[in-house]
Write an enzyme that holds these catalytic residues in place. Structure first.
Site, mmCIF file in Angstrom:
data_model
loop_
_atom_site.group_PDB
_atom_site.id
_atom_site.type_symbol
_atom_site.label_atom_id
_atom_site.label_comp_id
_atom_site.label_asym_id
_atom_site.label_seq_id
_atom_site.Cartn_x
_atom_site.Cartn_y
_atom_site.Cartn_z
ATOM 1 N N ASN A 122 11.571 -7.573 19.031
ATOM 2 C CA ASN A 122 10.959 -6.299 19.409
ATOM 3 C C ASN A 122 10.993 -6.074 20.916
ATOM 4 O O ASN A 122 11.317 -4.986 21.386
ATOM 5 C CB ASN A 122 9.508 -6.260 18.913
ATOM 6 N N ASN B 253 14.001 1.865 15.971
ATOM 7 C CA ASN B 253 14.676 1.832 14.680
ATOM 8 C C ASN B 253 16.085 2.419 14.757
ATOM 9 O O ASN B 253 17.012 1.928 14.100
ATOM 10 C CB ASN B 253 13.850 2.572 13.626
ATOM 11 N N GLU C 116 32.055 -14.067 3.793
ATOM 12 C CA GLU C 116 32.863 -14.262 4.997
ATOM 13 C C GLU C 116 32.017 -14.246 6.267
ATOM 14 O O GLU C 116 32.378 -14.882 7.256
ATOM 15 C CB GLU C 116 33.956 -13.196 5.085
ATOM 16 N N GLY D 135 1.707 -8.619 7.382
ATOM 17 C CA GLY D 135 1.343 -9.404 6.213
ATOM 18 C C GLY D 135 2.284 -9.206 5.036
ATOM 19 O O GLY D 135 2.688 -10.169 4.381
ATOM 20 N N GLU E 281 0.857 -1.183 0.000
ATOM 21 C CA GLU E 281 0.000 0.000 0.000
ATOM 22 C C GLU E 281 0.898 1.241 0.000
ATOM 23 O O GLU E 281 2.002 1.205 0.522
ATOM 24 C CB GLU E 281 -0.990 -0.015 1.173
ATOM 25 N N THR F 83 0.688 -5.812 18.068
ATOM 26 C CA THR F 83 -0.421 -4.933 17.688
ATOM 27 C C THR F 83 -1.534 -5.689 16.982
ATOM 28 O O THR F 83 -2.578 -5.133 16.701
ATOM 29 C CB THR F 83 0.085 -3.814 16.748
#
Length: 250
Positions: free
Chosen positions: A197, A219, A245, A135, A62, A170
């Site tokens: 997470n 992040n 390697e 997804g 999307e 979530t």
């Protein structure tokens, strides 16, 4: 010079990829418009990940997250031909991302990847960044890995996989998506860097003293890990000088 082709898939993969390129730019003194600050003849190692603009490949089913990149601070650095988006998301459904919506898009992805590979001088392999809880990241991500294994059999494939946690999930189906995707990761990736997470969230709270870490905090922490991992590819050194390697040393 050997290059690495980076592929970011899904919302989490794209958001992490954007922060990752910001980290690379800071380390190599590359401006937001993709221009090297005060270049010298010795500045050649950055070409492992950068070429004119970038050899990164952003893919989502999307368009919203891709649109954010096009208006973000690093918008001028990206090549829009490599920012691929569909018209609807996978609705947190592995099967939808792999067998229906994702399958409609895979030919376009393959064509673009072929153009990127053909423009490289000597590609070492691929680095794919995605979440296996969503997804698109799980379904389309596994489909892309399967295609890479078939089309570029001799090239290394390193996966940066964000795994969902029970307490921070979530969506109720995230564990199912992760389980289904893991089967393909075992089969088609040479090395997987598993990004848990919940563990990363805990590091932000306990070590960095951030009371309520957000996606940006997570992040940025991950980008430091990936930067450290790839530094031997991007700077002069003897250890882990190419993707092969990594596998041998592990």
């Amino acid at each position: 010079m050997k290059e690495v082709i980076t592929i970011e898939v899904g919302q989490a993969g794209i958001q992490l990829g954007d922060v990752l390129w910001e980290q690379y730019c800071a380390e190599h003194r590359i401006e937001k418009i993709g221009r090297l600050e005060n270049p010298t003849p010795q500045d050649v190692q950055f070409e492992t990940f950068f070429h004119q603009r970038t050899h990164s490949h952003f893919i989502d089913l999307e368009p919203n997250v891709i649109d954010e990149l096009k208006v973000g601070p690093f918008a001028k650095m990206y090549e829009y031909a490599y920012l691929l988006s569909g018209n609807e998301d996978a609705a947190n459904n592995f099967a939808r991302g792999r067998h229906s919506i994702g399958k409609q898009m895979i030919d376009k992805v393959n064509d673009t990847l072929r153009k990127v590979a053909d423009s490289c001088y000597n590609p070492m392999g691929f680095m794919i960044v995605h979440s296996v809880g969503g997804g698109t990241g799980s379904g389309l991500g596994s489909l892309i890995l399967e295609q890479l294994a078939a089309d570029y059999r001799k090239k290394s494939r390193i996966g940066l996989e964000i795994y969902p946690s029970p307490s921070l999930s979530t969506c109720v189906v995230e564990p199912y998506n992760a389980l289904l995707a893991t089967d393909y990761l075992v089969e088609h990736t040479d090395i997987s860097l598993v990004l848990d997470n919940e563990a990363i969230y805990g590091i932000c709270q306990n070590k960095l003293h951030i009371a309520k870490p957000d996606v940006c905090n997570l992040n940025r922490l991950i980008s430091k890990v990936v930067s450290s991992m790839t530094s031997s590819l991007r700077f002069q050194g003897e250890l882990n000088a190419d993707l092969g390697e990594f596998q041998i040393n592990l």
